[in-house]
Design an enzyme around this catalytic site. Structure first.
Site, PDB file in Angstrom:
ATOM      1  N   LYS A 105       1.957  77.158  37.179  1.00 14.96           N
ATOM      2  CA  LYS A 105       1.081  76.361  36.302  1.00 14.96           C
ATOM      3  C   LYS A 105       1.624  74.961  35.999  1.00 14.96           C
ATOM      4  O   LYS A 105       0.849  74.048  35.733  1.00 14.96           O
ATOM      5  CB  LYS A 105       0.842  77.110  34.986  1.00 14.96           C
TER       6      LYS A 105
ATOM      7  N   ASP B  12      -7.035  77.534  29.701  1.00 12.53           N
ATOM      8  CA  ASP B  12      -6.468  78.582  28.842  1.00 12.53           C
ATOM      9  C   ASP B  12      -6.825  78.355  27.372  1.00 12.53           C
ATOM     10  O   ASP B  12      -7.202  79.290  26.658  1.00 12.53           O
ATOM     11  CB  ASP B  12      -4.940  78.613  28.985  1.00 12.53           C
TER      12      ASP B  12
HETATM   13  P1  NAP Z   1       5.621  82.632  28.279  1.00 12.65           P
HETATM   14  O1  NAP Z   1       5.341  81.216  28.602  1.00 12.65           O
HETATM   15  O2  NAP Z   1       6.692  83.360  29.004  1.00 12.65           O
HETATM   16  O3  NAP Z   1       5.946  82.704  26.698  1.00 12.65           O
HETATM   17  C1  NAP Z   1       6.267  83.926  26.084  1.00 12.65           C
HETATM   18  C2  NAP Z   1       6.357  83.738  24.575  1.00 12.65           C
HETATM   19  O4  NAP Z   1       6.589  85.017  23.991  1.00 12.65           O
HETATM   20  C3  NAP Z   1       7.502  82.848  24.140  1.00 12.65           C
HETATM   21  O5  NAP Z   1       7.137  82.184  22.963  1.00 12.65           O
HETATM   22  C4  NAP Z   1       8.610  83.860  23.876  1.00 12.65           C
HETATM   23  O6  NAP Z   1       9.538  83.433  22.904  1.00 12.65           O
HETATM   24  C5  NAP Z   1       7.840  85.012  23.309  1.00 12.65           C
HETATM   25  N1  NAP Z   1       8.491  86.295  23.544  1.00 12.65           N
HETATM   26  C6  NAP Z   1       8.689  86.907  24.741  1.00 12.65           C
HETATM   27  N2  NAP Z   1       9.297  88.092  24.574  1.00 12.65           N
HETATM   28  C7  NAP Z   1       9.510  88.221  23.238  1.00 12.65           C
HETATM   29  C8  NAP Z   1      10.101  89.221  22.431  1.00 12.65           C
HETATM   30  N3  NAP Z   1      10.597  90.346  22.968  1.00 12.65           N
HETATM   31  N4  NAP Z   1      10.153  89.031  21.095  1.00 12.65           N
HETATM   32  C9  NAP Z   1       9.649  87.890  20.547  1.00 12.65           C
HETATM   33  N5  NAP Z   1       9.080  86.911  21.240  1.00 12.65           N
HETATM   34  C10 NAP Z   1       8.995  87.070  22.582  1.00 12.65           C
HETATM   35  O7  NAP Z   1       4.318  83.526  28.454  1.00 12.65           O
HETATM   36  P2  NAP Z   1       2.784  83.096  28.246  1.00 12.65           P
HETATM   37  O8  NAP Z   1       2.196  82.701  29.541  1.00 12.65           O
HETATM   38  O9  NAP Z   1       2.712  82.161  27.105  1.00 12.65           O
HETATM   39  O10 NAP Z   1       2.118  84.501  27.865  1.00 12.65           O
HETATM   40  C11 NAP Z   1       2.274  85.079  26.577  1.00 12.65           C
HETATM   41  C12 NAP Z   1       1.415  86.328  26.455  1.00 12.65           C
HETATM   42  O11 NAP Z   1       0.037  85.980  26.567  1.00 12.65           O
HETATM   43  C13 NAP Z   1       1.664  87.384  27.548  1.00 12.65           C
HETATM   44  O12 NAP Z   1       1.527  88.648  26.967  1.00 12.65           O
HETATM   45  C14 NAP Z   1       0.541  87.141  28.544  1.00 12.65           C
HETATM   46  O13 NAP Z   1       0.214  88.308  29.249  1.00 12.65           O
HETATM   47  C15 NAP Z   1      -0.587  86.755  27.590  1.00 12.65           C
HETATM   48  N6  NAP Z   1      -1.604  85.913  28.248  1.00 12.65           N
HETATM   49  C16 NAP Z   1      -2.881  86.395  28.311  1.00 12.65           C
HETATM   50  C17 NAP Z   1      -3.870  85.634  28.885  1.00 12.65           C
HETATM   51  C18 NAP Z   1      -5.271  86.161  28.945  1.00 12.65           C
HETATM   52  O14 NAP Z   1      -6.107  85.571  29.645  1.00 12.65           O
HETATM   53  N7  NAP Z   1      -5.609  87.205  28.226  1.00 12.65           N
HETATM   54  C19 NAP Z   1      -3.582  84.360  29.412  1.00 12.65           C
HETATM   55  C20 NAP Z   1      -2.273  83.884  29.324  1.00 12.65           C
HETATM   56  C21 NAP Z   1      -1.286  84.680  28.733  1.00 12.65           C
HETATM   57  P3  NAP Z   1      10.831  82.531  23.284  1.00 12.65           P
HETATM   58  O15 NAP Z   1      10.338  81.110  23.300  1.00 12.65           O
HETATM   59  O16 NAP Z   1      11.780  82.805  22.186  1.00 12.65           O
HETATM   60  O17 NAP Z   1      11.312  83.008  24.619  1.00 12.65           O
END
Ligand code: NAP
Length: 290
Positions: A71, A107
């Site tokens: 992305k 998004d």
């Molecule tokens: P990302 O860029 O990897 O960011 C993950 C976020 O979650 C970061 O803020 C991270 O905190 C936090 N995190 C991860 N593991 C954690 C834990 N064990 N405890 C506390 N905080 C934690 O991922 P993303 O793309 O933003 O995606 C985030 C979520 O949204 C995922 O579950 C993904 O599947 C979902 N999502 C869904 C859609 C949809 O269309 N439904 C679209 C996009 C994403 P740190 O900064 O401290 O690492």
């Protein structure tokens, strides 16, 4: 579906992509409207991205969706970015306009449309978002255009602070933005008067479906709880929110609405959101039965 020499090809690139629901609901939408489009998915590893984009140009693909891990890195291969993609710094949709590849991000608008579609008012509301990763960044930027107050809570506080700083610097509207750690104390305080809670962390996602980012006691009936996770469809957070009488929205709504916004960019036609949703739900049911 009738494939001809004039069929326009849209594709998802990312790694992995084989479990993606996008081919299923995008093709359902093309078929429903009788459009001569087809949507396929290609696994593309990070090291293959530049060749893949060259292929997109030479084969004349009409549109792309871009998912992890491309992305951000895809941006340097594009000819133009729309304003939102520029501000947010990520791209999940590409349109090939006469050989020029234009990057967009849907998004944020996908999440906002999911909320609006479910009848949730955003203007002037207090929104607490958990996480400061890619999804939170796109959603927070978009919500900041309408929310009254935005609170970003993240495990790594510096990342939440950076996001708040970028929003304040780059959006024209003035909005109250605060940030903090994803701690019990902050959650208790901030959720008391929150109108909307959004989980943009993977906490509660399969295989850890027994986990939740927020204690049940901090949820209340006057809030909307939106979990971006769609595997499972009803996370523990959403189950508990429903139990206290809160309105709930799941990650499938967001997935469909971001895909619907991509569809509009590629076709210029209003997307048949209900058709897309039904196709995705049926596909998920079919997968559960296997
Ligand atoms: P990302 O860029 O990897 O960011 C993950 C976020 O979650 C970061 O803020 C991270 O905190 C936090 N995190 C991860 N593991 C954690 C834990 N064990 N405890 C506390 N905080 C934690 O991922 P993303 O793309 O933003 O995606 C985030 C979520 O949204 C995922 O579950 C993904 O599947 C979902 N999502 C869904 C859609 C949809 O269309 N439904 C679209 C996009 C994403 P740190 O900064 O401290 O690492």
């Amino acid at each position: 579906m009738r494939i001809s020499g004039e069929t326009k090809v849209c594709a998802l690139i990312g790694y992995p992509v084989e479990h993606s629901l996008s081919p299923c609901f995008q093709n359902a939408a093309f078929q429903h409207l009788g459009l001569n489009f087809v949507y396929v998915a290609f696994p593309v590893k990070a090291s293959e991205l530049s060749d893949a984009i060259r292929g997109v140009r030479s084969l004349g693909f009409h549109g792309l969706n871009v998912t992890m891990p491309h992305k951000i890195t895809v941006i340097k291969h594009l000819d133009e970015l729309d304003d939102a993609a520029k501000k947010i710094g990520s791209v999940n949709t590409i349109l090939n306009r006469n050989g020029r590849l234009i990057g967009y991000t849907t998004d944020g608008i996908g999440a906002v449309n999911a909320l609006k579609y479910n009848g949730v008012e955003l203007y002037g509301r207090k929104i607490v978002i958990l996480g400061a990763g890619g999804a939170s960044r796109a959603i927070s930027f978009t919500l900041a255009e309408e929310a009254g107050e935005l609170v970003i809570l993240n495990r790594t506080v510096g990342r939440a602070e950076r996001l708040a700083f970028d929003i304040n610097r780059l959006i024209s509207r003035s909005v109250r933005i605060r940030w903090g750690g994803l701690t019990e104390e902050n959650l208790r305080e901030e959720l008391k008067d929150a109108d909307i809670l959004i989980n943009a962390t993977p906490i509660g996602m399969m295989p850890n479906a027994d986990e939740t980012p927020v204690k049940r006691d901090f949820l209340h009936p006057d809030m909307t709880v939106f979990d971006l996770i769609y595997h499972p469809l009803e996370t523990r957070l959403l189950k508990e929110a429903k139990n206290v009488g809160a309105k709930t929205i799941n990650g499938l709504d967001m997935l469909i609405h971001q895909g619907a916004a991509s569809f509009k960019i590629w076709t210029g036609i209003d997307p048949p959101v209900n058709v897309m949703m039904r196709a995705a739900e049926e596909e998920l049911k079919r997968r559960e039965e296997i």
